[in-house]
Every structure is written in structure tokens, then in C-alpha cells.
Design an enzyme around this catalytic site. Structure first.
Site, short mmCIF file in Angstrom:
data_model
loop_
_atom_site.label_atom_id
_atom_site.label_comp_id
_atom_site.label_asym_id
_atom_site.label_seq_id
_atom_site.Cartn_x
_atom_site.Cartn_y
_atom_site.Cartn_z
N LYS A 54 0.84 -1.20 0.00
CA LYS A 54 0.00 0.00 0.00
C LYS A 54 0.88 1.26 0.00
O LYS A 54 0.59 2.22 -0.69
CB LYS A 54 -0.95 -0.02 1.22
CG LYS A 54 -2.07 -1.04 1.04
CD LYS A 54 -2.81 -1.39 2.31
CE LYS A 54 -3.74 -2.56 2.04
NZ LYS A 54 -4.38 -3.13 3.22
N GLN A 98 -4.66 -2.18 9.53
CA GLN A 98 -4.51 -3.47 8.85
C GLN A 98 -5.12 -4.59 9.70
O GLN A 98 -4.77 -4.74 10.87
CB GLN A 98 -3.02 -3.74 8.58
CG GLN A 98 -2.76 -4.98 7.76
CD GLN A 98 -3.34 -4.88 6.34
OE1 GLN A 98 -3.18 -3.88 5.66
NE2 GLN A 98 -4.01 -5.93 5.91
N ASP A 121 -10.99 2.62 4.05
CA ASP A 121 -11.41 1.23 3.80
C ASP A 121 -12.93 1.15 3.71
O ASP A 121 -13.47 0.10 3.35
CB ASP A 121 -10.94 0.33 4.96
CG ASP A 121 -9.75 -0.53 4.57
OD1 ASP A 121 -9.46 -0.62 3.36
OD2 ASP A 121 -9.12 -1.11 5.48
#
Ligand code: NAP
Length: 282
Positions: A54, A98, A121
Site C-alpha cells: 500500500k 490493517q 477502507d
């Protein structure tokens, strides 16, 4: 093979090119690049690879990124504090924690603590609620990537029969909501669905987000359907999807490969979400 291959790498590259232009104009206007903060707890090697990828993707398009690394023994309270601080940090536009987290940390509580305006997200209850109400918000990256692939392929969704296999918060449910918003007639299947192949055979557009290697065979696909395989499974012969690629490619009109289909779209849409979050905060 009869089906057209839907090339996620190519579509993702085009998305990243547009993201680079948008990042440059954002920086020119505001005097700073858009910024993404990731939070990595512990030293799970797979999570570390995902986070590193990322950051690389951000660097390639001119998005600044920073990583808050926390030790494996971090408590839920400590993690909530870090997430809270990032929410208050004016120089941070996007926050990504994460997953998965240590077993003593409730991921739902941590995700819910992310500032919805920075929730790149798209997993906070606030953004899930906006999506459920058909209102603009940050949309989970993989479902957004699925829709981008369908848009790029010029797939007509208005009035189409769409079947989504899988009802997770991460993929199945948001993809179903996006298809509904695009005026498809949507059926969502799950582990209790009776006669799964028969339900799937109704689909003009079939989305597989299950996590069972090659679950859907040619008997689950209507001739001429568009099939998007979100599955990412490790099988004895390597990485494979939820769709049995060879037989299905003889029946479908178009199909995503695994790897090289939905996978590359997920990170590309994370960049898009970070830029959208940054823009909305100007
Ligand atoms: P998940 O949370 O485990 O959800 C799986 C869903 O599939 C559940 O709704 C489950 O039903 C359903 N299911 C399981 N077995 C089934 C069966 N035999 N028949 C019908 N439905 C069944 O998984 P997820 O996070 O949504 O991920 C799904 C897949 O996508 C995984 O392979 C994952 O690795 C992959 N993925 C890929 C990307 C990417 O970037 N390419 C991103 C995210 C996920 P119940 O609800 O009834 O249990």
C-alpha cells in the site's frame, strides 16, 4: 476459451494514472500531498507485505504515507488511542488499520473508532450506513474495484440480474448494495443458500466472494454471463479463485482471472478513496 478476459492489472493501471494526476493537482492547490496513515499491529508477515504494498502504491502516485507500527502486545485501549490521534491529525487524510488484529482486540470496535471522514477502507458503521441509504460516502475498496471493472467493461447493470455469492461486510454486502444502486436486480447467496448453482445460473452478472477454491463451476454460470471472481485462495496448485476458471471460461462472456483480476483493483481504489477523503477535507 470463449470468454473475454477482464484484465484487472490494465484497469488498475488506468485508475492509478488518474490518481497521480489528481494527487498532483491536490498538492498544487493545497501545498501538501494527500496523506494516508496505516496502522500495523504485531509482525504478521502477510499483513506486513500488504501494508508495504500500500505504501509503494501511494509513493508511485504522489500520496504521502506513514505507518504507525505497534508491538504485538498492544492493548485495545492503546490501539484506540492511536486511531483517535490520527483522526485528530490535520495532516492525515486517510486511516487504514490493517486487519486481522490480535485476538484480544475487537476489530469492530477499532474500525468504529476511525473518523468516518478518513475511513478509506469504507468499513466504519457510518460509511456502511451511508452506502445502505444510497448516500455518498467512502466505499470499501474491493467492492469499489468490482464496480470499476464492470464500468470499464461497459456492462449494462440497469435491470440486469446480478447474483452475489458471499455476504461479508468487507465484500459481499457492499458489492450487493452498489449493484442495487446501479439498478440491478440483486440476489445475495451464502452458506445456507439452497441449490447454489441454480440461483447463480439466473445471473447476467455473477460476483463470487466466498473463499472456497473453485466452488462455482460451469453449471453455476448462465451462457453469456459476466463473472467477477473476488476469491483469493491458496490451493495445492497455487493461487486460485472461487470460480473454476477453465470450464467457466467456456460458458461466460467475460471473466476475471485470479490473480490479475480483482486483486490489483483493491489497492488502486484505496488510492482513489484517499484522494476523495483528502478533497472532502479541503
Ligand atoms: P468471508 O468474510 O469469509 O465471507 C465469505 C462468505 O461466503 C460468507 O458470507 C459465507 O456465508 C459465504 N460462503 C462460504 N461458503 C459458502 C458456500 N459453500 N456456498 C455459498 N456461500 C458460502 O470472506 P470475504 O472477506 O468476503 O472474502 C471472500 C473471498 O474474497 C476470499 O477468498 C478472500 O480472500 C477474497 N478477497 C479478495 C480480495 C481482493 O483484493 N481480491 C479482497 C477481499 C477478499 P455465511 O455468511 O453464511 O457464512
Amino acid at each position: 476459451m470463449a470468454a473475454r478476459l477482464i484484465d484487472g492489472r490494465e484497469v488498475a493501471a488506468a485508475v492509478r494514472e488518474r490518481a497521480a494526476l489528481e494527487a498532483a493537482s491536490y498538492e498544487a492547490e493545497t501545498g501538501r500531498p494527500p496523506a494516508l496513515a496505516t496502522v500495523l499491529v504485531g509482525d504478521d508477515p502477510a499483513s506486513r507485505i500488504y501494508v508495504t504494498n500500500k505504501h509503494k502504491a501511494c509513493a508511485e502516485v504522489g500520496i504521502h504515507s506513514l505507518n504507525r507500527e505497534l508491538p504485538a502486545e498492544t492493548t485495545e485501549k492503546e490501539l484506540l488511542e492511536v486511531v483517535g490521534q490520527l483522526g485528530l491529525d490535520d495532516k492525515v487524510d486517510g486511516i487504514l488499520v490493517q486487519l486481522p488484529l490480535s485476538e484480544w482486540i475487537d476489530p469492530d470496535r477499532v474500525v468504529a473508532a476511525i473518523d468516518p471522514a478518513k475511513d478509506v477502507d469504507g468499513l466504519t458503521p457510518a460509511n456502511a450506513g451511508l452506502l445502505a441509504h444510497g448516500m455518498p460516502g467512502l466505499v470499501p475498496c474491493t467492492p469499489a474495484g468490482v464496480m470499476e471493472l464492470l464500468r470499464h467493461e461497459g456492462v449494462e447493470l440497469d435491470g440486469a440480474e446480478a447474483v452475489v455469492v458471499g455476504r461479508s461486510k468487507l465484500v459481499g454486502v457492499p458489492v450487493a448494495r452498489l449493484l442495487l444502486a446501479a439498478n440491478a436486480t440483486v440476489t445475495v447467496c451464502h452458506s445456507r443458500t439452497r441449490d447454489l448453482p441454480a440461483v447463480c445460473r439466473r445471473a447476467d452478472v455473477l460476483i463470487a466472494a466466498v473463499g472456497v477454491p473453485r466452488l462455482l463451476g460451469a453449471d453455476a454460470v448462465k451462457p453469456g454471463a459476466v463473472v467477477i471472481d473476488v476469491g483469493m485462495n491458496r490451493a495445492d496448485d497455487g493461487l486460485c479463485g472461487d470460480v473454476d476458471f477453465d470450464p467457466v471460461s467456456e460458458v461466460a462472456a467475460a471473466l476475471t482471472p485470479v490473480p490479475g483480476g480483482v486483486g490489483p483493483m483493491t489497492i488502486a481504489m484505496l488510492l482513489v478513496n484517499t484522494l476523495a477523503a483528502a478533497r472532502a477535507r479541503v
